[in-house]
Design a protein around this motif. Structure first.
Motif, PDB file in Angstrom:
ATOM      1  N   LYS A 158      35.896  30.859  39.314  1.00 26.89           N
ATOM      2  CA  LYS A 158      36.903  30.398  40.263  1.00 26.89           C
ATOM      3  C   LYS A 158      38.011  31.444  40.450  1.00 26.89           C
ATOM      4  CE  LYS A 158      36.218  25.450  39.483  1.00 26.89           C
ATOM      5  NZ  LYS A 158      36.788  24.217  38.892  1.00 26.89           N
ATOM      6  N   GLN A 159      38.440  32.033  39.325  1.00 16.49           N
ATOM      7  CA  GLN A 159      39.468  33.060  39.423  1.00 16.49           C
ATOM      8  C   GLN A 159      38.986  34.255  40.239  1.00 16.49           C
ATOM      9  OE1 GLN A 159      40.426  33.825  35.321  1.00 16.49           O
ATOM     10  NE2 GLN A 159      42.016  32.252  35.255  1.00 16.49           N
ATOM     11  N   HIS A 160      37.707  34.621  40.051  1.00 17.45           N
ATOM     12  CA  HIS A 160      37.161  35.734  40.825  1.00 17.45           C
ATOM     13  C   HIS A 160      37.115  35.385  42.306  1.00 17.45           C
ATOM     14  CE1 HIS A 160      34.770  39.288  41.676  1.00 17.45           C
ATOM     15  NE2 HIS A 160      33.931  38.525  42.376  1.00 17.45           N
ATOM     16  N   ALA A 161      36.703  34.139  42.606  1.00 19.70           N
ATOM     17  CA  ALA A 161      36.636  33.709  44.000  1.00 19.70           C
ATOM     18  C   ALA A 161      38.019  33.712  44.647  1.00 19.70           C
ATOM     19  CB  ALA A 161      36.015  32.315  44.091  1.00 19.70           C
ATOM     20  N   ILE A 162      39.020  33.254  43.885  1.00 21.40           N
ATOM     21  CA  ILE A 162      40.391  33.254  44.410  1.00 21.40           C
ATOM     22  C   ILE A 162      40.839  34.682  44.700  1.00 21.40           C
ATOM     23  CG2 ILE A 162      42.803  32.799  43.794  1.00 21.40           C
ATOM     24  CD1 ILE A 162      41.797  30.359  42.225  1.00 21.40           C
ATOM     25  N   LEU A 163      40.562  35.581  43.752  1.00 18.16           N
ATOM     26  CA  LEU A 163      40.991  36.969  43.914  1.00 18.16           C
ATOM     27  C   LEU A 163      40.336  37.607  45.132  1.00 18.16           C
ATOM     28  CD1 LEU A 163      42.526  39.413  42.704  1.00 18.16           C
ATOM     29  CD2 LEU A 163      40.452  39.951  41.430  1.00 18.16           C
ATOM     30  N   GLU A 164      39.024  37.390  45.273  1.00 20.91           N
ATOM     31  CA  GLU A 164      38.295  38.071  46.332  1.00 20.91           C
ATOM     32  C   GLU A 164      38.556  37.461  47.707  1.00 20.91           C
ATOM     33  OE1 GLU A 164      36.428  40.945  45.903  1.00 20.91           O
ATOM     34  OE2 GLU A 164      37.523  40.780  44.015  1.00 20.91           O
ATOM     35  N   ASN A 165      38.988  36.203  47.759  1.00 19.43           N
ATOM     36  CA  ASN A 165      39.141  35.526  49.044  1.00 19.43           C
ATOM     37  C   ASN A 165      40.590  35.161  49.368  1.00 19.43           C
ATOM     38  OD1 ASN A 165      36.167  35.007  49.901  1.00 19.43           O
ATOM     39  ND2 ASN A 165      36.245  34.349  47.763  1.00 19.43           N
ATOM     40  N   ALA A 166      41.519  35.646  48.582  1.00 18.95           N
ATOM     41  CA  ALA A 166      42.931  35.316  48.812  1.00 18.95           C
ATOM     42  C   ALA A 166      43.397  35.891  50.147  1.00 18.95           C
ATOM     43  CB  ALA A 166      43.791  35.853  47.678  1.00 18.95           C
ATOM     44  N   SER A 167      44.333  35.180  50.761  1.00 23.91           N
ATOM     45  CA  SER A 167      44.881  35.628  52.039  1.00 23.91           C
ATOM     46  C   SER A 167      45.996  36.647  51.849  1.00 23.91           C
ATOM     47  CB  SER A 167      45.408  34.423  52.828  1.00 23.91           C
ATOM     48  OG  SER A 167      46.437  33.777  52.101  1.00 23.91           O
ATOM     49  N   VAL A 168      46.357  36.944  50.600  1.00 25.37           N
ATOM     50  CA  VAL A 168      47.355  37.967  50.292  1.00 25.37           C
ATOM     51  C   VAL A 168      46.684  39.075  49.492  1.00 25.37           C
ATOM     52  CG1 VAL A 168      49.312  36.381  50.317  1.00 25.37           C
ATOM     53  CG2 VAL A 168      48.065  36.729  48.195  1.00 25.37           C
ATOM     54  N   VAL A 177      48.508  53.564  37.824  1.00 24.26           N
ATOM     55  CA  VAL A 177      47.190  53.800  38.409  1.00 24.26           C
ATOM     56  C   VAL A 177      46.571  52.458  38.771  1.00 24.26           C
ATOM     57  CG1 VAL A 177      44.878  54.730  38.016  1.00 24.26           C
ATOM     58  CG2 VAL A 177      46.880  55.925  37.113  1.00 24.26           C
ATOM     59  N   ILE A 178      45.940  52.399  39.934  1.00 24.54           N
ATOM     60  CA  ILE A 178      45.308  51.161  40.395  1.00 24.54           C
ATOM     61  C   ILE A 178      44.002  50.951  39.634  1.00 24.54           C
ATOM     62  CG2 ILE A 178      44.324  49.965  42.384  1.00 24.54           C
ATOM     63  CD1 ILE A 178      46.152  51.805  44.130  1.00 24.54           C
ATOM     64  N   VAL A 179      43.883  49.801  38.961  1.00 28.72           N
ATOM     65  CA  VAL A 179      42.663  49.506  38.206  1.00 28.72           C
ATOM     66  C   VAL A 179      41.816  48.437  38.891  1.00 28.72           C
ATOM     67  CG1 VAL A 179      43.642  50.215  36.008  1.00 28.72           C
ATOM     68  CG2 VAL A 179      43.907  47.847  36.753  1.00 28.72           C
ATOM     69  N   HIS A 180      42.426  47.668  39.783  1.00 29.98           N
ATOM     70  CA  HIS A 180      41.654  46.670  40.535  1.00 29.98           C
ATOM     71  C   HIS A 180      42.491  46.192  41.715  1.00 29.98           C
ATOM     72  CE1 HIS A 180      38.496  43.737  41.185  1.00 29.98           C
ATOM     73  NE2 HIS A 180      39.427  42.840  41.434  1.00 29.98           N
ATOM     74  N   CYS A 181      41.794  45.888  42.824  1.00 36.86           N
ATOM     75  CA  CYS A 181      42.480  45.269  43.961  1.00 36.86           C
ATOM     76  C   CYS A 181      41.471  44.462  44.756  1.00 36.86           C
ATOM     77  CB  CYS A 181      43.169  46.310  44.835  1.00 36.86           C
ATOM     78  SG  CYS A 181      42.030  47.328  45.798  1.00 36.86           S
ATOM     79  N   ASN A 182      41.966  43.469  45.493  1.00 36.05           N
ATOM     80  CA  ASN A 182      41.061  42.610  46.257  1.00 36.05           C
ATOM     81  C   ASN A 182      40.879  43.149  47.676  1.00 36.05           C
ATOM     82  OD1 ASN A 182      43.519  41.925  47.407  1.00 36.05           O
ATOM     83  ND2 ASN A 182      43.109  39.733  47.439  1.00 36.05           N
ATOM     84  N   PRO A 183      39.909  42.626  48.419  1.00 38.84           N
ATOM     85  CA  PRO A 183      39.662  43.130  49.778  1.00 38.84           C
ATOM     86  C   PRO A 183      40.867  43.017  50.702  1.00 38.84           C
ATOM     87  CG  PRO A 183      37.790  41.823  49.010  1.00 38.84           C
ATOM     88  CD  PRO A 183      38.872  41.653  47.985  1.00 38.84           C
ATOM     89  N   ARG A 184      41.682  41.960  50.521  1.00 39.39           N
ATOM     90  CA  ARG A 184      42.827  41.787  51.408  1.00 39.39           C
ATOM     91  C   ARG A 184      43.835  42.923  51.237  1.00 39.39           C
ATOM     92  NH1 ARG A 184      44.649  41.012  56.160  1.00 39.39           N
ATOM     93  NH2 ARG A 184      46.773  40.164  56.240  1.00 39.39           N
ATOM     94  N   MET A 185      44.038  43.379  49.995  1.00 42.44           N
ATOM     95  CA  MET A 185      44.953  44.490  49.756  1.00 42.44           C
ATOM     96  C   MET A 185      44.451  45.743  50.467  1.00 42.44           C
ATOM     97  SD  MET A 185      47.760  45.571  48.299  1.00 42.44           S
ATOM     98  CE  MET A 185      48.255  44.551  46.900  1.00 42.44           C
TER      99      MET A 185
END
Length: 560
Positions: A158-168, A177-185
Motif C-alpha cells: 500500500k505504501q508503495h502504491a501511495i508513493l507511485e500514484n501520489a498526486s504530489v 543526494v537523491i535516493v528515491h523519487c516518485n513519478p510525480r516528482m
C-alpha cells in the motif's frame, strides 16, 4: 506427524532399582524435573511410535484443540488436513529422520474441530538406527506470525502504491543526494523516469547560491526535527522556472543514518491566482472607498432593525469579508462584532466548502436564496443547523457589492427530527439497527449475493441466563450487559456486516459477501469465544454464553 517413525519415548512412569540408594533419589528427581519441563514448555512436544501418539504435553493438546490426554493413542493422521498431506509428510520426513537429520517444516495442520492451524514442526528420531523406537516432535503455532507478516507485506504494498500514484511529488535525499523519487516528482520538474536518482538535489535550483540559500533557510528546522513548510522558486530540467511548495522532515533509520523526505507540489498557478486576487482586492478597496457615503446612509437606515432583531443578521462583501454583525449573530456564532468584522467567517465545515462556494456564486449572480437549511460551526466548534436567507446587496448603480444573511438557529428542532428518524430504525438501548432496518439490509445483501454469486449468513443469537441476571441484579445491570455484548459483537464482524437487536436478549447478525458457506465459521468461532469471556459490571463478574442458529442464503432459502 506420526507416519515417519515406528515408536515413541514413553513418558508416563519411571523406576529405579531399589539398591540405587542416593543415586535412585537423584534419578527420580531428574525425571521429575524433565516431566515438569515437558508439561510446562511453551511449545508442543509429542512422542510417537507405530504412527500413534504415545505422549504429548498440554501445549500440544492446546495447539491442536484436543482436551489434554485425548491425543494419546490417536493416529498421526489426525493432525493433517488430508490423507494426501499425511502421505506427503511421510515421504519427506522418513529419509531425513532415518539418517539422523532434523526435520524442520512449516505447514498447515488440522485441529480437532477441523479448523486450520499453521505450525512450525521440528522432528527427530530418538534412535536413527532404529526408527521404531519413536520420534519426538516439537510444534509451534505460527499463525499469528504469518498473519503479522501478511499484514506487513500488505502495508508495504500500500505504501508503495501511495508513493507511485501520489498526486504530489515525493523525494528522499541522503547527504544532499537523491535516493528515491516518485513519478510525480519527475513530471513536475521535467525529468525522464529514473534519471533523478543519484543526482544532487541542487538540480532543482537556478544556481549554487540559490541552493545554498535554500539550505540555510531549511536546515535549522530539519536539524531540530521540525516540519519544513516553504515556498520557493525552482527550475525544471529545461531551465524554466516554477513556484513550488515543499514539505520536508528529517528521518533517522534504525541504523542511525539520517535522510530527508520532501513532498513537493507545483503552485505556480496558485501564485498567479494570488497575484490576481491581490490586484482585485486593491480594486475592490478603491471601489468601496468611492461608495462609502452611499453605504453609510444605507447602514444607518437598517442599523436599528438589525441590532434589535432576534435573528442573526450580518453582511459580507463579495469576498465574504464580514461588514456588519448584529448582537443575535454574536450569540449564535460566539464571535463578537469586534472579533469578526473585517474577517472571513471561519464557520463553514471543511466538507461544506463546495456547497458554500455554490451558494456564494448564486447569490453574487443576483439570486435570492430563501430559507435554505445549512450546517455551520460556532467559535467553540459546536455544529449548529441554520435556516438561512441570503440576498445580494447592490449599490446605487445596481452592482452587487456583497450579500446579506438572515439566520435562524434550528439546531434543537433538527436534533429532534434526527432522533425521531434514528429511533424509527434503531434500538434505543444499543443503537443497533432494529428489525425494520435489518430487513432492508438483509434484502440488499441477498440481492447483492444473487448478482455476484456470493453467500449471506444470517445468525440468530440468544443470550443464555440473561433473564436470571436481569432478575437478580436488576434491569440497569442487564442493560449494561446488553451494551457490552453489542460492543463485543461489533469487534467480531466487519463494518459491512450488520448487527441487529430484535428485543430482549435476542440479536441477529448478517454477514454479507461470503465466498462460500464455510466463510462464516471463523466469525462464529470468534463470537463464541467473545461471549464466553466474563463481564465485569458494577463490581460483579458475570458469566454468560450464547446460543446461535445460522442460516445461509441461498442454501437455506431467501425468506427472513
Amino acid at each position: 506427524m506420526g507416519r515417519p517413525t515406528k515408536g515413541a519415548l514413553p513418558m508416563t512412569s519411571y523406576t529405579v532399582p531399589p539398591t540405587a540408594g542416593n543415586n535412585q533419589k537423584a534419578t527420580q528427581q531428574t525425571l521429575l524435573e524433565y516431566q515438569a519441563i515437558l508439561e510446562n514448555a511453551s511449545v508442543g512436544i509429542i512422542f510417537t511410535r507405530d504412527q500413534r501418539v504415545q505422549h504429548c504435553n498440554q501445549r500440544a493438546s492446546a495447539i491442536y484443540g484436543w482436551p489434554h490426554g485425548e491425543l494419546v493413542g490417536q493416529p498421526g493422521s489426525v493432525f493433517y488436513l488430508s490423507s494426501q498431506d499425511y502421505a506427503n509428510i511421510g515421504r519427506i520426513a522418513y529419509p531425513m529422520l532415518s539418517s539422523g537429520q532434523l526435520l524442520d517444516h512449516e505447514l498447515p495442520m488440522r485441529r480437532k474441530d477441523g479448523s486450520v492451524v499453521y505450525c512450525h514442526v521440528r522432528a527427530k528420531a530418538i534412535n536413527p538406527e532404529n526408527t521404531a523406537e519413536g520420534t519426538i516432535w516439537i510444534v509451534e503455532d505460527v499463525g499469528e506470525r504469518r498473519r503479522a507478516e501478511a499484514e506487513l507485506q500488505d502495508l508495504l504494498l500500500k505504501q508503495h502504491a501511495i508513493l507511485e500514484n501520489a498526486s504530489v511529488g515525493i523525494l528522499f535525499t541522503q547527504d544532499g543526494v537523491i535516493v528515491h523519487c516518485n513519478p510525480r516528482m519527475e513530471a513536475i520538474y521535467g525529468w525522464p523516469h529514473g534519471s533523478l536518482v543519484g543526482r544532487k538535489s541542487d538540480v532543482f535550483f537556478c544556481d549554487t547560491e540559490d541552493y545554498e540559500n535554500f539550505g540555510r533557510t531549511v536546515a535549522p528546522t530539519l536539524m531540530a526535527g521540525g516540519l519544513v513548510d516553504i515556498e520557493w522558486r525552482n527550475v525544471r530540467k529545461d531551465g524554466s522556472t516554477l513556484w513550488s511548495r515543499h514539505l520536508a522532515k528529517a528521518l533517522t533509520g534504525q541504523d542511525g543514518e539520517r535522510s530527508t523526505i520532501w513532498i513537493s507540489e507545483d503552485i505556480t498557478e496558485r501564485k498567479k491566482i494570488e497575484q490576481d486576487l491581490a490586484t482585485a482586492h486593491r480594486d475592490l478597496e478603491q471601489r468601496v472607498h468611492e461608495r462609502t457615503a452611499e453605504l453609510e446612509k444605507a447602514h444607518q437606515q437598517l442599523d436599528a432593525m438589525i441590532q434589535s432583531s432576534p435573528l442573526a443578521i450580518y453582511a459580507r462583501d463579495r469576498k465574504s469579508i464580514v461588514t456588519s454583525w448584529n448582537p443575535a449573530a454574536e450569540r449564535m456564532f460566539g464571535w463578537s462584532a469586534d472579533e469578526i468584522i473585517g474577517r472571513r467567517m471561519p464557520s463553514v465545515p471543511p466538507d461544506r466548502i463546495h456547497e458554500f462556494n455554490d451558494l456564494l456564486r448564486r447569490v453574487l449572480s443576483g439570486e435570492t436564496l430563501m430559507q435554505t437549511e445549512l450546517v455551520r460551526q460556532r467559535r467553540d466548534g459546536k455544529t449548529i443547523y441554520l435556516n438561512m436567507t441570503l440576498a445580494p446587496m447592490r449599490d446605487s448603480a445596481g452592482c452587487i457589492t456583497g450579500y446579506l444573511t438572515i439566520a435562524a438557529d434550528v439546531t434543537e428542532q433538527k436534533k429532534a427530527e434526527q432522533q425521531v428518524e434514528f429511533l424509527a430504525y434503531h434500538d434505543a438501548l444499543t443503537g443497533l439497527p432494529n428489525r425494520m432496518l435489518l430487513q432492508d439490509r438483509l434484502n440488499q445483501a441477498m440481492a447483492h449475493a444473487e448478482r455476484t454469486g456470493t453467500h449471506v449468513a444470517l445468525m440468530f443469537l440468544d443470550l443464555d441466563n440473561f433473564k436470571q441476571i436481569n432478575d437478580t441484579l436488576g434491569h440497569a445491570c442487564g442493560d449494561l450487559l446488553l451494551k457490552e455484548v453489542t460492543a463485543r459483537l461489533k469487534d467480531c464482524v466487519r463494518d459491512t456486516d450488520t448487527i441487529s437487536r430484535q428485543g430482549g436478549d435476542e440479536f441477529v447478525v448478517v454477514l454479507r459477501d461470503l465466498p462460500d458457506s464455510q466463510a462464516a465459521v471463523p466469525v462464529l468461532d470468534k463470537i463464541m469465544v467473545q461471549m464466553q469471556k466474563p463481564v465485569r459490571i458494577e463490581g460483579s463478574e458475570l458469566t454468560t454464553s450464547v446460543s446461535i442458529g445460522v442460516a445461509l442464503f441461498p442454501d437455506d432459502g431467501g425468506t427472513f
